[in-house]
Enzyme design. Structure first.
Site, mmCIF file in Angstrom:
data_model
loop_
_atom_site.group_PDB
_atom_site.id
_atom_site.type_symbol
_atom_site.label_atom_id
_atom_site.label_comp_id
_atom_site.label_asym_id
_atom_site.label_seq_id
_atom_site.Cartn_x
_atom_site.Cartn_y
_atom_site.Cartn_z
ATOM 1 N N GLU A 38 -4.888 1.706 2.816
ATOM 2 C CA GLU A 38 -4.911 0.521 3.678
ATOM 3 C C GLU A 38 -5.047 0.919 5.135
ATOM 4 O OE1 GLU A 38 -3.382 -2.688 6.280
ATOM 5 O OE2 GLU A 38 -2.588 -0.656 6.067
ATOM 6 N N GLU A 39 -4.366 2.010 5.512
ATOM 7 C CA GLU A 39 -4.227 2.325 6.938
ATOM 8 C C GLU A 39 -5.531 2.711 7.622
ATOM 9 O OE1 GLU A 39 -1.931 1.457 8.606
ATOM 10 O OE2 GLU A 39 -0.010 1.642 7.593
ATOM 11 N N ASP B 282 3.069 -6.461 3.341
ATOM 12 C CA ASP B 282 2.716 -5.336 4.224
ATOM 13 C C ASP B 282 3.187 -5.593 5.652
ATOM 14 O OD1 ASP B 282 1.670 -3.018 5.229
ATOM 15 O OD2 ASP B 282 -0.413 -3.713 5.249
ATOM 16 N N ASP C 160 6.383 0.547 6.419
ATOM 17 C CA ASP C 160 4.925 0.392 6.329
ATOM 18 C C ASP C 160 4.327 1.507 5.488
ATOM 19 O OD1 ASP C 160 2.324 -0.395 6.754
ATOM 20 O OD2 ASP C 160 2.233 0.263 8.836
ATOM 21 N N HIS D 59 4.130 2.537 12.678
ATOM 22 C CA HIS D 59 3.210 3.673 12.907
ATOM 23 C C HIS D 59 3.825 4.733 13.811
ATOM 24 C CE1 HIS D 59 -0.637 1.078 12.032
ATOM 25 N NE2 HIS D 59 0.238 1.052 11.043
ATOM 26 N N HIS E 48 0.820 -1.216 0.000
ATOM 27 C CA HIS E 48 0.000 0.000 0.000
ATOM 28 C C HIS E 48 0.850 1.261 0.000
ATOM 29 C CE1 HIS E 48 0.293 0.939 4.385
ATOM 30 N NE2 HIS E 48 0.272 -0.362 4.571
#
Lengths: 451, 451
Positions: free
Chosen positions: A319-320, A347, A285, A419, A273
């Site tokens: 995606e997130e 991912d 990520d 994240h 993504h």
């Protein structure tokens, strides 16, 4: 009969030898003439983080289209996706206030999707060591307070992904569970495996009909500090978040194809993504996953491999915080009457490859063994049924026979950076990234060749 | 007969189940109540780097003895070792001088064991892309010049250790090969897999009867710069090293034991080396290996396992530039008529465990399969004949039946930090280190139980 068996064995051996030669070419190209590291540097440093709906996400779409075009794929195009648009805003701060009035600043990040505090909150804190303890709490103990959920990730798991899966509800449902009991805000211990100053954001959701309260994650180090204080004295937390929801906006999945020579109508998707959280640079990520996918196609083209099926690289958007890219891709595929036979998703970061998990409806023993045997010299040892990525999973709603695969890199460092502001290009190792590209490329070749 | 087979199968199953339970305890203790990370922090930050003969190495010996005593081993003692003593000195610098007189500073480290430059050298440079090209060179082209060997590590290998093994002669013999042709100094491209500003040191040796010339490594980034210039114009390098040899000094291997309950006279050694290069903090090389070994014993004690054989942890001194610790340990073992049945060495960094290599004279198929099967859930997949560590290898000179094992962690990041200023505690991942301790502890248990 004996002769026939002999010919058959020779034929299998030749096939395996040919596979080995192609896999060797894939690895050599990735390690000696790879483009993934420089491409990822550019994505991280020239674009930066790129949450859905942001101007950076828009730039990333343009960037990705040009990168795909430069790889000489047969076609490159954008697929329109409506994505949610949430912004962190400019103010995001919190302090612990002791019973003597001292203020200790806390490292926080609003959880993605949180409502704002509408000014400054200043309230007593009630701590729960587990989300389940909060669920059992007496509302009169919680009303009007800020709930602090100090549930650590379980260190016992060998794969940190299992620990993440177990802790996920703290972030996903903490706000609604606290809201049910009358809390005015929730602060969770970051979902991270190390003790650090960096808070980890990530998506959360509000249950319908429950009052929406602001939600933030505090760094694991600060979580330890809050806990130390609260075990000895009543404390307040003072916090302010001015994050905000906006109307959905138009964005895109970015798609490139190598046309199949024998079964052009049958599609194998490989993707990651393109969007990321709005902290760090989305390097692992999922910049890494996008690079794995694009580089896999690029390498197959460079080594002169002619795919039998149509190979399609997809950089999914959103995606997130919504998965609109994955859902839209599957819906449009169905609408267009496409035939999807397999999809690979990466991912889980750009670390040293360990293998793949898969979710197939068909028995697959021979394929698994051939793949594992061929890839053993490349230190790929895992090929097992397991979790599937968020972006490719919707395909199985429309294509029940599709084989879905998920790349498994080493997981030990992932939740140090996941994240959070540490997910930057400097934390990417070139060889680890390139080996990931080669692993994904090898599986893509194997599926194309053997299915 | 049928009944007997049944009982036998049940007994094997019970044994395997018991192994699994103990391995689980080992892993849980390492991950939930490990001491290795804090111990390594202390070694790196309270002592720092610790080359043989230095005052830091002396302090490290004291530190290690106390750490072992605090683990509650049955006995802890020092074993005297005479070690070589080389010091880098205070001046270590070099510049590239262009043909227009511009000076470009270079990041260099003298190779361990190099003689000094005796003041400043300023000479024309001749570049060789391979050590083998230097060997074939005409001495008249080399005389009076500084030789620059720009041989990169081969990126194609999956294990970087293979690339290191292949490139090792550049560092080990570069000075002698250049000296044979009349060069006045040698500068090698650092043995590193990434392009960075950090030069990598490491040991080198002079052949007898060849004139000793100063030797240094330049960072890979600077090697690229030198090469760019030299391909277009004649350049000089200006360099100064005042490194120096001193008389050998007394130092020690640090040894701790858990006495065997059934075969106390039979010894299983587990170790790493306490000395390090004099740059960085010796975190991965080989603080991590020492922690693996000590923590393995500590965990077995903590979980209440009673060893059958005597388990001996050894922190060897002087692996980096002389291997006097390993040699002395083997010689004293022989002199004392000890019985050594196995040894495990960890000296390849504190990264995610992949498995072990071994060098055994006996067939070992059943043991290997039992170990691999039990450790598979812990993502340990490699158990194969291969390279053995420098410190334990001398044991095989005196104990030909000994089984030697070497811990194999993931190798991708090792040559970013090996022998350079990057080998610091900050580049240690807590979980990766702890998983290494558990892997070494599990093999130690398996050997003790099954041999």
């Amino acid at each position: 009969m004996f002769k026939l068996i002999g010919i058959c064995l020779i034929s299998i051996a030749c096939m395996a030898q040919n596979d080995s030669m192609i896999v060797q070419k894939i690895y050599r190209t990735a390690l000696n003439n790879g483009k993934s590291y420089e491409n990822l540097r550019s994505l991280c440093k020239d674009i930066g983080n790129r949450l859905s709906g942001s101007s950076a996400a828009k730039m990333a779409v343009e960037w990705a289209k040009i990168k795909m075009e430069n790889c000489g794929l047969d076609s490159v195009y954008l697929e329109k996706v409506m994505v949610p648009h949430w912004e962190r805003g400019t103010t995001e701060r919190a302090w612990l206030r002791t019973n003597t009035g001292n203020l200790i600043p806390l490292h926080i990040l609003a959880l993605g999707g949180s409502v704002s505090t509408n000014g400054t909150l200043d309230a007593k804190v009630i701590q729960f060591n587990r989300l389940n303890d909060l669920k059992k709490a007496n509302p009169s103990d919680v009303e009007g307070k800020i709930v602090f959920i100090n549930e650590p990730m379980n260190e016992s798991y060998i794969s940190t992904l299992n620990a993440y899966g177990e802790a996920y509800p703290v972030r996903g449902s903490g706000a609604s569970e606290a809201g049910k009991k009358g809390a005015i805000a929730v602060i969770i211990r970051s979902l991270g495996t190390s003790i650090s100053d960096f808070p980890h954001t990530g998506t959360m959701h509000y249950e319908d009909s429950i009052r929406k309260i602001p939600a933030a994650a505090v760094s694991t180090k600060d979580a330890e500090i809050i806990s130390q204080f609260i075990n000895k004295q009543a404390i307040n937390i003072v916090m302010e978040l001015n994050c905000k929801w906006f109307d959905p906006v138009v964005s895109y999945n970015v798609i490139g194809e190598l046309k199949g020579s024998k079964y052009p109508e049958k599609i194998i998707t490989v993707g990651g993504h393109l969007d990321s959280w709005d902290t760090g640079e989305g390097a692992h990520d999922d910049g890494a996953g996008c690079m794995h996918a694009l580089e896999a196609l690029r390498i197959l083209k460079v080594i002169g491999y002619t795919p039998l099926h149509t190979l399609r690289v997809v950089f999914f958007m959103n995606e997130e915080n919504g998965n609109m890219g994955g859902k839209t891709y599957a819906e449009i595929a169905k609408k267009n009457n496409e035939t999807h036979i397999a999809a690979i998703e990466s991912d889980l970061g750009g670390f040293t490859p360990r293998g793949f998990s898969y979710s197939c409806n068909k028995k697959n023993e021979k394929f698994s063994q051939l793949f594992l045997q061929t890839l053993k010299p490349y230190q790929l040892h895992i090929f097992e049924k397991g979790e599937i990525g968020v972006d490719t999973r919707p395909l199985s709603d429309f294509f029940p026979d599709i084989e879905l695969y998920s790349f498994i890199p080493d997981s030990q460092r992932y939740f140090d950076i996941h994240h959070n502001p540490n997910d930057v290009f400097e934390n990417i190792n070139k060889r680890e990234l390139e080996l990931g590209c080669a692993a994904v490329g090898s599986l893509l070749y194997f599926i194309d060749k053997n299915k």
